[in-house]
Motif scaffolding. Sequence first.
Motif, PDB file in Angstrom:
ATOM      1  N   ASP A  40      43.495  31.908  32.898  1.00 31.67           N
ATOM      2  CA  ASP A  40      43.598  30.947  31.792  1.00 31.67           C
ATOM      3  C   ASP A  40      43.980  31.646  30.488  1.00 31.67           C
ATOM      4  O   ASP A  40      44.798  31.136  29.720  1.00 31.67           O
ATOM      5  N   GLU A  41      43.407  32.841  30.254  1.00 31.81           N
ATOM      6  CA  GLU A  41      43.763  33.610  29.055  1.00 31.81           C
ATOM      7  C   GLU A  41      45.233  34.017  29.092  1.00 31.81           C
ATOM      8  O   GLU A  41      45.930  33.961  28.075  1.00 31.81           O
ATOM      9  N   ALA A  42      45.705  34.431  30.256  1.00 35.13           N
ATOM     10  CA  ALA A  42      47.106  34.845  30.381  1.00 35.13           C
ATOM     11  C   ALA A  42      48.044  33.669  30.165  1.00 35.13           C
ATOM     12  O   ALA A  42      49.101  33.811  29.544  1.00 35.13           O
ATOM     13  N   LYS A  43      47.669  32.501  30.656  1.00 40.45           N
ATOM     14  CA  LYS A  43      48.498  31.308  30.451  1.00 40.45           C
ATOM     15  C   LYS A  43      48.605  30.951  28.970  1.00 40.45           C
ATOM     16  O   LYS A  43      49.638  30.474  28.509  1.00 40.45           O
ATOM     17  N   ALA A  44      47.512  31.169  28.239  1.00 42.17           N
ATOM     18  CA  ALA A  44      47.492  30.817  26.815  1.00 42.17           C
ATOM     19  C   ALA A  44      48.256  31.832  25.964  1.00 42.17           C
ATOM     20  O   ALA A  44      48.588  31.555  24.809  1.00 42.17           O
ATOM     21  N   ASP A  45      48.549  32.998  26.535  1.00 35.24           N
ATOM     22  CA  ASP A  45      49.262  34.055  25.800  1.00 35.24           C
ATOM     23  C   ASP A  45      50.763  33.792  25.862  1.00 35.24           C
ATOM     24  O   ASP A  45      51.356  33.759  26.930  1.00 35.24           O
ATOM     25  N   ASP A  46      51.380  33.609  24.706  1.00 34.53           N
ATOM     26  CA  ASP A  46      52.809  33.280  24.637  1.00 34.53           C
ATOM     27  C   ASP A  46      53.713  34.454  25.024  1.00 34.53           C
ATOM     28  O   ASP A  46      54.879  34.246  25.341  1.00 34.53           O
ATOM     29  N   SER A  47      53.197  35.690  24.991  1.00 33.44           N
ATOM     30  CA  SER A  47      54.065  36.837  25.280  1.00 33.44           C
ATOM     31  C   SER A  47      54.365  36.982  26.776  1.00 33.44           C
ATOM     32  O   SER A  47      55.322  37.639  27.154  1.00 33.44           O
ATOM     33  N   ALA A  48      53.537  36.390  27.634  1.00 33.45           N
ATOM     34  CA  ALA A  48      53.788  36.427  29.080  1.00 33.45           C
ATOM     35  C   ALA A  48      54.535  35.154  29.447  1.00 33.45           C
ATOM     36  O   ALA A  48      53.964  34.078  29.492  1.00 33.45           O
ATOM     37  N   THR A  49      55.823  35.258  29.690  1.00 39.14           N
ATOM     38  CA  THR A  49      56.670  34.077  29.847  1.00 39.14           C
ATOM     39  C   THR A  49      56.680  33.503  31.253  1.00 39.14           C
ATOM     40  O   THR A  49      56.820  32.308  31.425  1.00 39.14           O
ATOM     41  N   SER A  50      56.554  34.308  32.267  1.00 42.01           N
ATOM     42  CA  SER A  50      56.620  33.802  33.635  1.00 42.01           C
ATOM     43  C   SER A  50      55.241  33.904  34.285  1.00 42.01           C
ATOM     44  O   SER A  50      54.375  34.668  33.856  1.00 42.01           O
ATOM     45  N   TRP A  51      55.048  33.164  35.366  1.00 39.67           N
ATOM     46  CA  TRP A  51      53.773  33.240  36.078  1.00 39.67           C
ATOM     47  C   TRP A  51      53.564  34.614  36.695  1.00 39.67           C
ATOM     48  O   TRP A  51      52.447  35.090  36.809  1.00 39.67           O
ATOM     49  N   GLU A  52      54.684  35.289  37.053  1.00 40.15           N
ATOM     50  CA  GLU A  52      54.568  36.644  37.593  1.00 40.15           C
ATOM     51  C   GLU A  52      53.997  37.597  36.547  1.00 40.15           C
ATOM     52  O   GLU A  52      53.145  38.424  36.841  1.00 40.15           O
ATOM     53  N   GLN A  53      54.488  37.475  35.295  1.00 36.74           N
ATOM     54  CA  GLN A  53      53.968  38.315  34.212  1.00 36.74           C
ATOM     55  C   GLN A  53      52.509  37.993  33.928  1.00 36.74           C
ATOM     56  O   GLN A  53      51.713  38.890  33.656  1.00 36.74           O
ATOM     57  N   GLN A  54      52.161  36.710  34.001  1.00 35.80           N
ATOM     58  CA  GLN A  54      50.777  36.312  33.765  1.00 35.80           C
ATOM     59  C   GLN A  54      49.852  36.920  34.813  1.00 35.80           C
ATOM     60  O   GLN A  54      48.809  37.491  34.491  1.00 35.80           O
ATOM     61  N   LEU A  55      50.242  36.803  36.086  1.00 34.96           N
ATOM     62  CA  LEU A  55      49.416  37.372  37.153  1.00 34.96           C
ATOM     63  C   LEU A  55      49.357  38.891  37.076  1.00 34.96           C
ATOM     64  O   LEU A  55      48.314  39.494  37.326  1.00 34.96           O
ATOM     65  N   ALA A  56      50.496  39.498  36.731  1.00 35.06           N
ATOM     66  CA  ALA A  56      50.508  40.958  36.599  1.00 35.06           C
ATOM     67  C   ALA A  56      49.506  41.391  35.537  1.00 35.06           C
ATOM     68  O   ALA A  56      48.789  42.380  35.704  1.00 35.06           O
ATOM     69  N   ARG A  57      49.429  40.647  34.437  1.00 32.68           N
ATOM     70  CA  ARG A  57      48.484  40.972  33.373  1.00 32.68           C
ATOM     71  C   ARG A  57      47.043  40.780  33.850  1.00 32.68           C
ATOM     72  O   ARG A  57      46.176  41.591  33.580  1.00 32.68           O
ATOM     73  N   VAL A  58      46.799  39.711  34.592  1.00 36.44           N
ATOM     74  CA  VAL A  58      45.444  39.439  35.081  1.00 36.44           C
ATOM     75  C   VAL A  58      44.976  40.532  36.031  1.00 36.44           C
ATOM     76  O   VAL A  58      43.844  40.998  35.955  1.00 36.44           O
ATOM     77  N   PHE A  59      45.850  40.957  36.939  1.00 35.28           N
ATOM     78  CA  PHE A  59      45.446  41.925  37.951  1.00 35.28           C
ATOM     79  C   PHE A  59      45.656  43.383  37.533  1.00 35.28           C
ATOM     80  O   PHE A  59      45.407  44.287  38.318  1.00 35.28           O
ATOM     81  N   ASP A  60      46.087  43.608  36.299  1.00 32.87           N
ATOM     82  CA  ASP A  60      46.189  44.968  35.786  1.00 32.87           C
ATOM     83  C   ASP A  60      44.799  45.424  35.355  1.00 32.87           C
ATOM     84  O   ASP A  60      44.364  45.194  34.242  1.00 32.87           O
ATOM     85  N   TYR A  61      44.099  46.044  36.303  1.00 38.16           N
ATOM     86  CA  TYR A  61      42.718  46.435  36.038  1.00 38.16           C
ATOM     87  C   TYR A  61      42.598  47.446  34.905  1.00 38.16           C
ATOM     88  O   TYR A  61      41.520  47.621  34.336  1.00 38.16           O
ATOM     89  N   THR A  62      43.699  48.123  34.527  1.00 33.38           N
ATOM     90  CA  THR A  62      43.594  49.132  33.468  1.00 33.38           C
ATOM     91  C   THR A  62      43.268  48.516  32.118  1.00 33.38           C
ATOM     92  O   THR A  62      42.864  49.225  31.201  1.00 33.38           O
ATOM     93  N   ALA A  63      43.420  47.196  31.995  1.00 34.01           N
ATOM     94  CA  ALA A  63      43.054  46.527  30.746  1.00 34.01           C
ATOM     95  C   ALA A  63      41.538  46.354  30.633  1.00 34.01           C
ATOM     96  O   ALA A  63      41.020  46.189  29.539  1.00 34.01           O
ATOM     97  N   TRP A  64      40.824  46.383  31.750  1.00 35.28           N
ATOM     98  CA  TRP A  64      39.380  46.164  31.698  1.00 35.28           C
ATOM     99  C   TRP A  64      38.567  47.173  32.510  1.00 35.28           C
ATOM    100  O   TRP A  64      37.371  47.054  32.657  1.00 35.28           O
ATOM    101  N   HIS A  65      39.246  48.195  33.002  1.00 38.81           N
ATOM    102  CA  HIS A  65      38.537  49.263  33.727  1.00 38.81           C
ATOM    103  C   HIS A  65      39.317  50.555  33.561  1.00 38.81           C
ATOM    104  O   HIS A  65      40.545  50.552  33.569  1.00 38.81           O
ATOM    105  N   GLN A  66      38.599  51.631  33.403  1.00 37.86           N
ATOM    106  CA  GLN A  66      39.272  52.923  33.333  1.00 37.86           C
ATOM    107  C   GLN A  66      38.405  53.981  34.013  1.00 37.86           C
ATOM    108  O   GLN A  66      37.194  53.814  34.132  1.00 37.86           O
TER     109      GLN A  66
END
Length: 195
Positions: A40-66
């Motif tokens: 839902d956060e990725a959908k609300a973000d205007d910088s991610a234009t396609s659903w592929e980019q949205q999912l890529a952002r969601v599943f990019d664990y480096t944003a919330w785990h290191q």
Amino acid sequence: MGKDLPAGTTAARALLLKNPVHLDDREREALHQFLRDRIDEAKADDSATSWEQQLARVFDYTAWHQFIVRIDRGKGEGYQELTKKLHGALSGGEKAIALHLPLFAAVAAHYQATPSAPRVIMLDEVFVGVDTVNRGQIFALLGALDLDLILTSDHEWCMYSELSGIAIHQIVTGDGSDAVTTARFTWDGTELVSA
């Protein structure tokens, strides 16, 4: 874990680290909700234009785990986070050890998911700059992690008491001909034997 993490990240991370077959319905629902909120956060973000980019952002664990690597150089300073600055101050052997050991642990953890899989790692010119004592300890660690190592080297014979056995194939070329063969040796932890 990184700073400014989404709500529920710590709990979701703990669930992701569990074996999925051991998750109960409540835990599955909590994990589902965490990922749904990220979508839902990725959908609300205007910088991610396609659903592929949205999912890529969601599943990019480096944003919330290191992963943080800490080393103790045995100089009384205790464990320190391995930063670019500290890495630059390390000797060649220390750099090799600091970079290889976390990778070996990650590979061993990955193989635990499929216990029947071959546990092979392949390295070229392994442990250049690492002294003999530390090489023996690294081979002992590889054995403790139950990893099978295939390596290439023009100088490493792997004759360490910590290593219980290895087969060595030395490439031998003929005098002026194109013929190439191998000479086979084995190390049993105490003795090098020509096979």
